[in-house]
Design an enzyme around this catalytic site. Structure first.
Site, short mmCIF file in Angstrom:
data_model
loop_
_atom_site.label_atom_id
_atom_site.label_comp_id
_atom_site.label_asym_id
_atom_site.label_seq_id
_atom_site.Cartn_x
_atom_site.Cartn_y
_atom_site.Cartn_z
N ALA A 20 23.67 24.99 0.22
CA ALA A 20 23.88 24.07 1.34
C ALA A 20 24.05 22.64 0.83
CB ALA A 20 22.70 24.16 2.30
N ARG A 48 12.73 26.65 5.15
CA ARG A 48 11.26 26.70 5.06
C ARG A 48 10.64 25.41 4.56
NH1 ARG A 48 11.09 32.36 2.01
NH2 ARG A 48 12.41 31.06 0.73
N HIS A 186 34.00 32.48 -1.58
CA HIS A 186 34.59 31.14 -1.63
C HIS A 186 35.80 31.06 -2.56
CE1 HIS A 186 32.07 30.56 -5.22
NE2 HIS A 186 32.79 29.50 -5.52
N HIS A 248 34.41 38.10 -6.34
CA HIS A 248 35.44 37.12 -6.70
C HIS A 248 36.58 37.78 -7.49
CE1 HIS A 248 32.56 34.37 -5.25
NE2 HIS A 248 31.94 34.07 -6.37
C1 BG6 Z 1 29.00 32.03 -7.09
C2 BG6 Z 1 28.12 32.78 -8.06
O1 BG6 Z 1 29.49 32.90 -6.11
O2 BG6 Z 1 30.08 31.44 -7.79
C3 BG6 Z 1 27.67 31.89 -9.22
O3 BG6 Z 1 26.99 33.25 -7.36
C4 BG6 Z 1 28.84 31.19 -9.84
O4 BG6 Z 1 26.96 32.64 -10.18
C5 BG6 Z 1 29.69 30.51 -8.77
O5 BG6 Z 1 28.35 30.24 -10.76
C6 BG6 Z 1 30.93 29.90 -9.36
O6 BG6 Z 1 31.62 29.20 -8.38
P1 BG6 Z 1 32.65 28.08 -8.81
O7 BG6 Z 1 33.33 27.72 -7.54
O8 BG6 Z 1 31.85 26.97 -9.40
O9 BG6 Z 1 33.56 28.70 -9.80
#
Ligand code: BG6
Length: 479
Positions: A20, A48, A186, A248
């Site tokens: 967050a 929490r 994401h 991913h």
């Molecule tokens: C997250 C994973 O989904 O993606 C992490 O839980 C990882 O372990 C992260 O570090 C990487 O995201 P980004 O956008 O920084 O490549």
């Protein structure tokens, strides 16, 4: 009430946590600075940790940057305006009363409970259901469109395997309808990933060669130099296959390998992704190498005998007429030698080499789609080095985003949150898609959990366990 205008209550459950603070609130701030949040938007953090509004705002302020409005004066004013819309409620995740309290707070601040409600569950998967049930009982979830829409965003990993994921989908479905549920990965919000379908289907030149007749192998590589940091509690429970590969990397694979959808709408795109994921043969134990970086077990919170993998490399087969026989190598890991995420499509070499005197072996052409860092798309070709002598060298036709485009490259969470607010579902994971990607890994995950596959140790800052070379060689892939 119109679908995007009107009061919007954004509830972030887990608001004091890392996700967050580092991603969601800064992304909302970026949308706010661009005027993309309705004027009557308020953000309610719930977690929490006992924080006052002032403490929550202070913590949030430390993470905010004005990426779209660099002027100092504007930035300070916008930050203050944004923070004034941020509120905080302390409560336990399983407590119905705490969520009733949250509802009362929303009413006290905004004078109403109706309006659109976006609920972001930025919490560990172990408490998803507690929170969902408590939200369901709080009166905040409604299907009555006259009171505005309700949408819930949940973060991966969705479960630990196919069975637990199915349970989660069913149980969450008792509180939120399918249309209300946005499962986020994401990586789908990243600019280069969003460009994949454009690259493939808006450029006629790629389609004919995007095929086993031309492609030798596809590599999807995801590496971080960082170790697991402060996330031992979460990470040791899940490991790299559940954390990165099943979600991913499978999304990258699906977008690379899928067929062209009929139309660019969420249903058609998702149908094609599901289709290709179902064509992926479930991963076999001998097509997988797991690794664990040296020193991992010394992290506070990691059991001294932990077998959790921090690295994984797998060779997948896509059993359809386009890809039969083309190895898809997916690799991901922490504490490695590089920070990179890219898709590399290696083409077959020219059938004859009339330049054998200058270059005895012609290197294969490669199309590299680099997601991060330094977003780029480049094609490796063999080229004559300018000069009086005939000298050939591999070189790159290069599209680097930072030099080709002047605008700010949006953060993934900015795109995705904007889509949730607009009700655009195309970049979110459908339940059947989720099931199809768990099916690929179920057998190896169970084998790992029961100790049938053990991670190979590798030193920090290296390319991973050395045995990966043997795995690749077995599939005819040179490094
Ligand atoms: C997250 C994973 O989904 O993606 C992490 O839980 C990882 O372990 C992260 O570090 C990487 O995201 P980004 O956008 O920084 O490549």
């Amino acid at each position: 009430m119109s679908a995007t205008a009107g009061p919007l209550h954004i509830i972030i459950v887990g608001a004091s946590g890392d996700l967050a603070q580092r991603k969601i609130l800064p992304a909302l701030f970026s949308l706010f600075t661009q005027g993309l949040l309705a004027p009557e938007t308020n953000i309610f953090g719930f977690a929490r940790s006992p924080l006052t509004d002032a403490e929550f705002r202070q913590r949030t302020a430390e993470q905010l940057t004005c990426r779209y409005t660099p002027g100092q004066h504007d930035c300070a004013a916008l930050t203050a305006q944004f923070l004034a819309r941020c509120h905080y409620v302390t409560g336990e995740y399983h407590s119905g009363d705490a969520f009733l309290n949250l509802a009362q707070r929303i009413h006290a601040v905004t004078g109403r409970l109706d309006g659109h409600r976006l609920m972001y569950l930025a919490i560990p998967p172990t408490v998803f259901l507690d929170v969902a049930h408590a939200l369901g009982n709080s009166g905040l979830v409604t299907c009555d469109a006259r009171h505005g829409w309700t949408r819930v965003v949940i973060e991966k990993p969705f479960g630990r395997d196919r069975a637990s994921s199915d349970v989660l989908v069913t149980e969450l479905g008792k509180v939120f309808t399918n249309e209300q549920t946005y499962r986020i990965d994401h990586y789908l919000g990243k600019e280069v990933i969003q460009n994949l379908l454009v690259l493939r289907f808006a450029n006629r030149i790629f389609e004919p060669i995007w095929h086993r007749d031309f492609v030798r192998d596809v590599r999807i590589i995801w590496k971080e130099t960082a170790d697991i940091g402060q996330r031992a509690g979460y990470f040791d429970n899940f490991g790299i296959v559940r954390d990165v590969m099943q979600n991913h990397l499978m999304q990258m694979l699906a977008l690379t390998a899928m067929e062209e959808p009929d139309r660019l709408d969420a249903t058609d795109v998702c149908n094609e992704k599901v289709q290709v994921l179902r064509a992926v043969r479930p991963l076999r134990i001998h097509d997988l190498v797991l690794g664990q970086y040296a020193g991992y077990r010394q992290n506070p919170g990691v059991p001294p005998n932990s077998q959790t993998p921090t690295y994984a490399a797998a060779v997948l087969a896509v059993n359809n007429s386009r890809w039969q026989g083309v190895p898809f190598i997916v690799e991901c890991g922490k504490a490695l030698d590089q920070h990179v995420a890219e898709i590399c499509i290696r083409f077959r070499s020219a059938a004859r080499n009339i330049f054998h005197k200058q270059l005895p072996v012609l290197p294969p052409n490669q199309l590299v789609i680099r997601v991060q860092p330094d977003e780029a798309i480049f094609l490796r070709v063999v080229n004559k080095v300018p000069g009086l002598h005939m000298k050939l060298e591999p070189t790159e036709l290069n599209l680097r985003y930072r030099t080709a485009f002047t605008g700010v490259i949006p953060e993934a969470y900015e795109s995705l949150l904007l889509d949730v607010i607009a009700g655009e579902r195309g970049l979110f994971i459908r339940a059947d898609e989720l099931a199809a990607s768990w099916d690929i890994f179920d057998a190896v995950l169970h084998a790992t959990d029961t100790g049938k596959i053990q991670p190979e140790p590798y030193p920090i800052g290296t390319s991973g366990p050395a045995v990966v070379t043997q795995l690749l060689a077995r599939h005819g892939v040179a490094e």
